[in-house]
Design an enzyme around this catalytic site. Structure first.
Site, PDB file in Angstrom:
ATOM      1  N   LYS A 182       0.844  -1.202   0.000  1.00  0.00           N
ATOM      2  CA  LYS A 182       0.000   0.000   0.000  1.00  0.00           C
ATOM      3  C   LYS A 182       0.875   1.246   0.000  1.00  0.00           C
ATOM      4  CE  LYS A 182      -1.778   2.638   3.094  1.00  0.00           C
ATOM      5  NZ  LYS A 182      -1.865   3.960   2.403  1.00  0.00           N
ATOM      6  N   GLY A 234       7.308   4.749   8.299  1.00  0.00           N
ATOM      7  CA  GLY A 234       6.434   5.883   8.525  1.00  0.00           C
ATOM      8  C   GLY A 234       6.618   6.449   9.918  1.00  0.00           C
ATOM      9  N   SER A 235       5.579   7.026  10.450  1.00  0.00           N
ATOM     10  CA  SER A 235       5.663   7.715  11.724  1.00  0.00           C
ATOM     11  C   SER A 235       5.729   6.741  12.893  1.00  0.00           C
ATOM     12  CB  SER A 235       4.456   8.640  11.919  1.00  0.00           C
ATOM     13  OG  SER A 235       3.279   7.885  12.133  1.00  0.00           O
ATOM     14  N   THR A 236       6.340   7.201  13.979  1.00  0.00           N
ATOM     15  CA  THR A 236       6.418   6.392  15.186  1.00  0.00           C
ATOM     16  C   THR A 236       5.026   6.093  15.736  1.00  0.00           C
ATOM     17  OG1 THR A 236       8.608   7.222  15.745  1.00  0.00           O
ATOM     18  CG2 THR A 236       7.289   6.351  17.549  1.00  0.00           C
ATOM     19  N   GLU A 237       4.126   7.052  15.651  1.00  0.00           N
ATOM     20  CA  GLU A 237       2.763   6.859  16.164  1.00  0.00           C
ATOM     21  C   GLU A 237       2.072   5.694  15.472  1.00  0.00           C
ATOM     22  OE1 GLU A 237      -1.442   9.379  16.592  1.00  0.00           O
ATOM     23  OE2 GLU A 237       0.265  10.229  15.517  1.00  0.00           O
ATOM     24  N   GLY A 239       3.594   3.332  13.754  1.00  0.00           N
ATOM     25  CA  GLY A 239       4.370   2.128  14.046  1.00  0.00           C
ATOM     26  C   GLY A 239       3.959   1.475  15.354  1.00  0.00           C
ATOM     27  N   GLU A 256      10.438   0.829  10.392  1.00  0.00           N
ATOM     28  CA  GLU A 256      11.433   1.900  10.219  1.00  0.00           C
ATOM     29  C   GLU A 256      10.673   3.201  10.398  1.00  0.00           C
ATOM     30  OE1 GLU A 256      13.087   4.939   8.913  1.00  0.00           O
ATOM     31  OE2 GLU A 256      12.956   4.068   6.903  1.00  0.00           O
ATOM     32  N   CYS A 290      13.459  10.678   7.149  1.00  0.00           N
ATOM     33  CA  CYS A 290      13.407  10.187   8.530  1.00  0.00           C
ATOM     34  C   CYS A 290      14.765  10.271   9.217  1.00  0.00           C
ATOM     35  CB  CYS A 290      12.883   8.758   8.566  1.00  0.00           C
ATOM     36  SG  CYS A 290      13.750   7.639   7.455  1.00  0.00           S
ATOM     37  N   GLU A 387      10.009  15.422  15.819  1.00  0.00           N
ATOM     38  CA  GLU A 387      10.375  15.325  14.397  1.00  0.00           C
ATOM     39  C   GLU A 387       9.510  16.291  13.590  1.00  0.00           C
ATOM     40  OE1 GLU A 387      11.271  11.832  11.157  1.00  0.00           O
ATOM     41  OE2 GLU A 387       9.462  11.638  12.382  1.00  0.00           O
TER      42      GLU A 387
END
Length: 493
Positions: A182, A234-237, A239, A256, A290, A387
């Site tokens: 996706k 993508g974003s830590t949130e 993830g 990542e 990133c 970030e």
């Protein structure tokens, strides 16, 4: 006076866009079950480029079933046969590189120089590299008879759409897995063009499936019970949400995530070279990276000299039309991302940091943000901790190497770092103390398909690229959180 450049626009005529695109499932483009279409726009002009399909949970199920059906035949092929398909894909990418570079710039907003000279060569290189591994898996260090996992669900971001696709798909196919991928909702086009490349290469049906859509599509893919492996950038949130979803299942996962990299400049550093590395570290791809060097740590004795040179260099950066070959900084990818960058930059000013940006006339349409640096930054400032994912640099100072390391590690992230010094011993000592997955010395943002990439802490876990990138797609290979994986992660640095 600034040297005057005549415009040097790249032609859009090399890209033939259809009005709308369906989903790529089982080797064919198909309509979505829900019938909903969404628009993708050019960040530089806000014009609608095309419509794409919003995939539903039913579409996810169709794609996963197609990938599962193809897995038996694809995984049974000899590695040398799978390699032929990967080599063919790599060559087609090279042949269509100009078209794909223009497409990426149109849909993403990055300068054509970057998509043409950085992204596309690396995309082809990753397929070439993993094609070479496909018939050598017995010698990769993961046992005498390594086996693929099955169906890989892959979710990629909008900052490097085609390159992140290559990072995910190439090792998955080389190891005998099938894929449902996706792309990001703001940059779906290059993945859809890649689907056409798969057909052009004669890739068997169902081996690669492309589903466009928003976060609900990605969530449905992550939660699907017949997916064996999840790969996410993508974003830590997001993830963390993925980690919660797969907890308690037997799905393999690599994440990542975000970063807040420190770029450390010692007093013996080659300052002119460091300035170029700093600019490349934070302003490459509009700071949508990133591993961007968004925290500049400068030794006090050279801080004034470095900042003078850095501001002078920033004054030469050209912001504008991404299709102009002279452009250094293109458009921010979306209105939402521009709003986040603006809010965090305003917070930096409100918290007392000193903001500076070169005189810069921004276009009146599209999403733009001038290259910006902040001085007088402390570790408590939001701009030093969160970030920003934009062309914003926070400058802090230090006196001793120990202080530099302490400040560099004072972050929840751990993806990358940079060190600038003429002393090899100082470089090695600093690198050994930094808690970052990749450390560059006297350079920044250098990538190679043979080199593993990944982070620590809230920057995720697992490695992509190199021999290490094979482990995530092989049954029985020890994962990134195992003892062996941890040792390998240490050696990455």
């Amino acid at each position: 006076m600034a040297f005057a450049y005549a415009p040097a626009p790249e032609s859009r005529a090399v890209v033939d866009l259809a009005p709308s695109y369906g989903l790529f499932i089982d080797g064919e483009f198909a309509e979505g079950a829900g019938g909903e279409l969404r628009k993708t726009v050019s960040p530089a002009t806000e014009e609608v480029l095309a419509e794409y399909t919003q995939a539903t949970a039913d579409d996810v199920d169709r794609a996963v079933r197609a990938a599962r059906k193809a897995f038996g035949t694809w995984s049974a092929l000899p590695g040398a046969e799978r390699a032929k398909y990967l080599f063919r894909i790599a060559r087609i990418i090279q042949e269509r590189s100009r078209e794909l570079a223009v497409l990426e710039t149109l849909d993403n907003g990055k300068p054509i120089r970057e998509s043409r000279d950085a992204d596309l060569p690396l995309v082809a290189a990753h397929f070439f590299y993993y094609a070479g591994w496909a018939d050598k898996l017995d010698h990769a260090g993961y046992g005498a008879d390594p086996r693929p996992l099955g169906v890989a669900g892959q979710v990629i971001p909008w900052n490097f759409p085609l390159l992140m696709l290559a990072w995910k798909i190439a090792p998955a196919l080389a190891t005998g897995n099938t894929v449902v991928l996706k792309p990001a909702e703001t940059t779906p086009l290059s993945a859809l063009f890649f689907a056409d490349i798969c057909r052009q290469a004669g890739l068997p049906k169902g081996v690669v499936n492309i589903l466009t859509g928003d976060g609900t599509t990605g969530a449905a893919l992550v939660a699907h019970p017949d997916v064996n492996k999840i790969a996410f950038t993508g974003s830590t949130e997001v993830g963390k949400a993925i980690a919660r979803t797969v907890a308690g299942t037997d799905k393999r996962v690599t994440l990542e995530l975000g970063g807040k990299a420190a770029n450390i400049v010692y007093d013996d550093a080659p300052l002119d070279q460091a300035v170029e590395g700093i600019v490349n570290g934070i302003f490459f791809n509009q700071g949508h990276v990133c591993c961007a060097g968004s925290r500049l740590l400068v030794q006090e004795s050279v801080a004034e000299e470095l900042l003078t040179a850095l501001k002078r260099r920033m004054g030469t950066l050209r912001v504008g039309d991404p299709l102009d070959k002279n452009t250094d900084i293109g458009a921010v990818n979306s209105a939402e991302q521009l709003a986040r960058i603006t809010a965090l930059a305003d917070a930096g000013e409100a918290e007392g940091a000193e903001r500076w940006a070169p005189a810069c006339e921004l276009p009146t349409t599209g999403y733009w943000f001038a290259p910006t640096l902040f001085t007088g930054v402390t570790q408590a400032h939001r701009i030093a901790r969160e970030e920003i994912f934009g062309p914003v640099l926070s400058v802090l100072t230090f006196r001793t190497p120990a202080e530099a390391v302490e400040k560099a590690n004072n972050t929840p992230y751990g993806l990358s770092a940079g060190i600038w010094t003429e002393k090899g011993s100082r470089m090695l000592w600093t690198a050994s103390k930094l808690r970052a997955g990749i450390v560059w010395s006297n350079t920044f943002n250098k990538f190679d398909p043979a080199s593993p990439f990944g982070g620590y802490k809230e920057s995720g876990y697992g490695r992509e690229g190199g021999r290490h990138g094979l482990a995530a797609y092989l049954a029985g290979a020890e994962g990134p959180t195992s003892e062996r994986g941890a040792r390998d992660g240490e050696r990455d640095r």
